[in-house]
Write a protein that holds these residues in place. Structure first.
Motif, PDB file in Angstrom:
ATOM      1  N   ASN A 161     117.818  74.532  31.339  1.00  0.00           N
ATOM      2  CA  ASN A 161     117.885  75.636  30.487  1.00  0.00           C
ATOM      3  C   ASN A 161     116.856  75.805  29.061  1.00  0.00           C
ATOM      4  OD1 ASN A 161     119.868  76.584  32.130  1.00  0.00           O
ATOM      5  ND2 ASN A 161     121.559  75.352  30.887  1.00  0.00           N
ATOM      6  N   GLU A 162     116.483  74.433  28.756  1.00  0.00           N
ATOM      7  CA  GLU A 162     115.853  74.540  27.526  1.00  0.00           C
ATOM      8  C   GLU A 162     114.168  74.930  28.045  1.00  0.00           C
ATOM      9  OE1 GLU A 162     114.915  72.063  23.413  1.00  0.00           O
ATOM     10  OE2 GLU A 162     116.175  71.340  24.866  1.00  0.00           O
ATOM     11  N   MET A 163     113.748  74.394  29.108  1.00  0.00           N
ATOM     12  CA  MET A 163     112.655  74.751  29.610  1.00  0.00           C
ATOM     13  C   MET A 163     112.293  76.583  29.826  1.00  0.00           C
ATOM     14  SD  MET A 163     111.676  71.879  32.451  1.00  0.00           S
ATOM     15  CE  MET A 163     111.302  70.340  31.744  1.00  0.00           C
ATOM     16  N   ASN A 164     113.407  76.967  30.154  1.00  0.00           N
ATOM     17  CA  ASN A 164     113.421  78.486  30.602  1.00  0.00           C
ATOM     18  C   ASN A 164     113.268  79.037  29.362  1.00  0.00           C
ATOM     19  OD1 ASN A 164     113.633  78.511  33.153  1.00  0.00           O
ATOM     20  ND2 ASN A 164     115.825  78.586  33.485  1.00  0.00           N
ATOM     21  N   SER A 165     114.034  78.721  27.957  1.00  0.00           N
ATOM     22  CA  SER A 165     113.983  79.409  26.932  1.00  0.00           C
ATOM     23  C   SER A 165     112.706  79.147  26.261  1.00  0.00           C
ATOM     24  CB  SER A 165     115.041  78.624  25.826  1.00  0.00           C
ATOM     25  OG  SER A 165     114.636  77.283  25.773  1.00  0.00           O
ATOM     26  N   PHE A 166     111.872  78.035  26.544  1.00  0.00           N
ATOM     27  CA  PHE A 166     110.702  77.891  25.850  1.00  0.00           C
ATOM     28  C   PHE A 166     109.287  78.845  26.540  1.00  0.00           C
ATOM     29  CE2 PHE A 166     111.278  73.874  23.991  1.00  0.00           C
ATOM     30  CZ  PHE A 166     110.575  74.087  22.922  1.00  0.00           C
ATOM     31  N   TYR A 167     109.691  79.450  27.839  1.00  0.00           N
ATOM     32  CA  TYR A 167     108.760  80.252  28.679  1.00  0.00           C
ATOM     33  C   TYR A 167     108.385  81.464  27.646  1.00  0.00           C
ATOM     34  CZ  TYR A 167     108.820  77.880  32.804  1.00  0.00           C
ATOM     35  OH  TYR A 167     108.920  77.091  33.993  1.00  0.00           O
ATOM     36  N   VAL A 168     109.447  82.275  26.991  1.00  0.00           N
ATOM     37  CA  VAL A 168     108.874  83.282  26.190  1.00  0.00           C
ATOM     38  C   VAL A 168     107.826  83.180  24.955  1.00  0.00           C
ATOM     39  CG1 VAL A 168     110.031  84.921  24.580  1.00  0.00           C
ATOM     40  CG2 VAL A 168     111.442  84.281  26.515  1.00  0.00           C
ATOM     41  N   HIS A 169     107.953  81.959  24.540  1.00  0.00           N
ATOM     42  CA  HIS A 169     107.153  81.609  23.450  1.00  0.00           C
ATOM     43  C   HIS A 169     105.790  81.020  23.920  1.00  0.00           C
ATOM     44  CE1 HIS A 169     105.419  79.904  19.818  1.00  0.00           C
ATOM     45  NE2 HIS A 169     105.273  78.738  20.321  1.00  0.00           N
ATOM     46  N   LEU A 170     105.711  80.389  25.193  1.00  0.00           N
ATOM     47  CA  LEU A 170     104.576  79.813  25.649  1.00  0.00           C
ATOM     48  C   LEU A 170     103.701  80.912  26.169  1.00  0.00           C
ATOM     49  CD1 LEU A 170     105.928  76.570  27.499  1.00  0.00           C
ATOM     50  CD2 LEU A 170     104.784  76.699  25.319  1.00  0.00           C
ATOM     51  N   ARG A 171     104.348  81.943  26.949  1.00  0.00           N
ATOM     52  CA  ARG A 171     103.544  83.016  27.349  1.00  0.00           C
ATOM     53  C   ARG A 171     102.774  83.857  26.580  1.00  0.00           C
ATOM     54  NH1 ARG A 171     104.076  84.758  32.472  1.00  0.00           N
ATOM     55  NH2 ARG A 171     104.142  87.075  31.904  1.00  0.00           N
ATOM     56  N   LYS A 172     103.234  83.566  25.064  1.00  0.00           N
ATOM     57  CA  LYS A 172     102.306  84.429  23.914  1.00  0.00           C
ATOM     58  C   LYS A 172     101.089  83.629  23.634  1.00  0.00           C
ATOM     59  CE  LYS A 172     106.353  85.979  21.340  1.00  0.00           C
ATOM     60  NZ  LYS A 172     107.145  85.826  20.316  1.00  0.00           N
ATOM     61  N   TYR A 173     100.886  82.420  24.094  1.00  0.00           N
ATOM     62  CA  TYR A 173      99.833  81.541  23.806  1.00  0.00           C
ATOM     63  C   TYR A 173      99.104  81.280  25.325  1.00  0.00           C
ATOM     64  CZ  TYR A 173     101.019  81.395  19.167  1.00  0.00           C
ATOM     65  OH  TYR A 173     101.467  81.601  17.853  1.00  0.00           O
ATOM     66  N   ILE A 174      99.817  81.157  26.229  1.00  0.00           N
ATOM     67  CA  ILE A 174      99.409  80.371  27.475  1.00  0.00           C
ATOM     68  C   ILE A 174      99.357  81.517  28.745  1.00  0.00           C
ATOM     69  CG2 ILE A 174      99.448  78.666  29.155  1.00  0.00           C
ATOM     70  CD1 ILE A 174     100.886  77.013  27.130  1.00  0.00           C
ATOM     71  N   THR A 175      98.178  82.102  29.252  1.00  0.00           N
ATOM     72  CA  THR A 175      98.308  82.806  30.533  1.00  0.00           C
ATOM     73  C   THR A 175      97.818  82.116  31.654  1.00  0.00           C
ATOM     74  OG1 THR A 175      97.846  85.012  29.100  1.00  0.00           O
ATOM     75  CG2 THR A 175      97.191  84.950  31.598  1.00  0.00           C
ATOM     76  N   ILE A 176      98.421  82.340  32.641  1.00  0.00           N
ATOM     77  CA  ILE A 176      98.154  81.334  34.125  1.00  0.00           C
ATOM     78  C   ILE A 176      98.002  82.306  35.085  1.00  0.00           C
ATOM     79  CG2 ILE A 176      98.868  79.679  35.554  1.00  0.00           C
ATOM     80  CD1 ILE A 176     100.814  78.554  33.346  1.00  0.00           C
ATOM     81  N   ILE A 177      96.823  82.255  35.656  1.00  0.00           N
ATOM     82  CA  ILE A 177      96.511  83.009  36.963  1.00  0.00           C
ATOM     83  C   ILE A 177      96.309  82.105  38.363  1.00  0.00           C
ATOM     84  CG2 ILE A 177      94.917  84.566  37.960  1.00  0.00           C
ATOM     85  CD1 ILE A 177      94.123  85.649  35.268  1.00  0.00           C
ATOM     86  N   ASP A 178      97.095  82.278  39.143  1.00  0.00           N
ATOM     87  CA  ASP A 178      97.132  81.428  40.279  1.00  0.00           C
ATOM     88  C   ASP A 178      96.533  82.147  41.215  1.00  0.00           C
ATOM     89  OD1 ASP A 178      99.431  82.961  40.842  1.00  0.00           O
ATOM     90  OD2 ASP A 178     100.418  81.318  41.584  1.00  0.00           O
TER      91      ASP A 178
END
Length: 357
Positions: A161-178
């Motif tokens: 659950n904590e990982m999911n909550s981190f996603y919002v913040h991380l996506r502001k700084y990290i963009t991933i193209i797969d």
């Protein structure tokens, strides 16, 4: 009779569809050939009247502007993985860096460490990956932030659950193209898809502080030239990256695979796919994990910058590459080595007991 008529109509429809597709293919081929001829004419006209030696204010302005940008970038170089790399790896704009490792020896872990270090500096990263699922990358970063082991099968619900909550913040700084970006296959494994990403960054002025590619040899197919071999595609990719790093104001880091059983044991000879890739690099480093010693060796294979050392070790602790002088790492390593020694002694005592009986 009716069935014969239906079969005839079906075959006619199939032939009509096939003929339509052939016409489309021929039309595309003609357009591509026309474009090639036009580009050839334009290049010929330019080469015949290049104006060499003429005073060109626009060209002078461009050179001065790029030189100023380069000086500013070199003064504000970022930390690369940790501070031990500061005087070794030139992690700033207009640099093309390569980290080489054998299969399963830490390429994706290295990418996660670079992103984590950039994140701690408030920098934005773009990861172009054909190796990792975006959720795996984000989860690795969260584990580095929280000091957790990357062990998905043993994560508690609270951790998930904590990982999911981190996603919002991380996506502001990290963009991933797969390779399935926005449900479109081939984005990070085809030459056209990869170049499309780079072109978008330049055309739409999308700003990132670092661009990572994990890993570069998987870009080995061309949609427009399907008969080209993998090494030919990699040569094209290398040429495109060379021009891109001179246009885009961010360092580009390539994670590359090394052959373990190559006949040519040099670094260049072990580079999978296209050996000439090394020539284009500003700096190239080989990663060799020492799993028995809980550390990693970094060997500088090429650098266009003056450096004092050709290699060094970092510790390995909770998924992070840390200084071997790190107090927490030293204590953790000591405990690990003592535990291993105790286990070995127990095994040896057991063998002796067996002999005694």
């Amino acid at each position: 009779m009716k069935r014969i008529q239906e079969d005839f109509e079906r075959r006619m429809e199939e032939e009509s569809t096939l003929l339509s597709k052939k016409r489309q293919i021929e039309s595309i081929r003609i357009e591509q050939e026309y474009d090639r001829i036009q580009r050839s004419k334009e290049e010929s006209q330019f080469y015949s009247n290049m104006g060499i030696g003429e005073d060109d204010p626009e060209e002078l302005d461009r050179l001065q502007r790029e030189n100023t940008e380069f000086f500013e970038a070199s003064k504000t170089r970022m930390s690369f993985i940790n501070d031990e790399f500061m005087d070794v790896v030139p992690f700033f704009a207009k640099q093309l860096l390569l980290i080489g490792a054998e299969t399963g020896q830490g390429k994706s872990t290295t990418a996660a460490n670079i992103i984590y270090t950039c994140l701690r500096q408030g920098k934005r990263c773009l990861l172009i990956t054909n190796e990792e699922n975006p959720t795996d990358v984000y989860n690795r970063i969260v584990c580095l932030i929280k000091g957790w082991n990357y062990d998905p099968k043993n994560w508690a619900e609270e951790q998930k659950n904590e990982m999911n909550s981190f996603y919002v913040h991380l996506r502001k700084y990290i963009t991933i193209i797969d390779d399935n970006y926005k449900k479109h296959r081939g984005v990070t494994t085809t030459y056209e898809g990869f170049c499309g990403i780079l072109d978008n960054l330049l055309t739409h002025d999308v700003k990132f502080d670092a661009v990572l590619v994990d890993y570069v040899q998987k870009i080995n197919v061309s949609i427009k030239s399907p008969t080209k071999k993998g090494w030919e595609i990699l040569r094209m990719v290398t040429d495109r990256l060379t021009s891109f790093k001179n246009e885009y104001m961010a360092p580009v880091v390539l994670l590359a695979q090394l052959h373990a059983d190559a006949e040519d044991k040099s670094f260049e000879g072990r580079l999978k796919g296209y050996h000439g890739m090394l020539e284009a690099m500003t700096c190239a480093v080989e990663l060799r994990p020492d799993k028995q010693g809980y550390r990693s060796e970094w060997i500088i294979k090429k650098s266009r910058w003056p450096i004092e050392q050709q290699g060094f070790f970092t510790g390995w602790f909770n998924g992070l590459f840390v200084s071997e002088k790190n107090d927490k790492y030293q204590k953790w390593k000591k405990d690990k080595l003592m535990s291993r020694a105790r286990n070995l002694m127990e095994v040896q005592d057991g063998e002796i007991d067996k002999l005694g009986t």
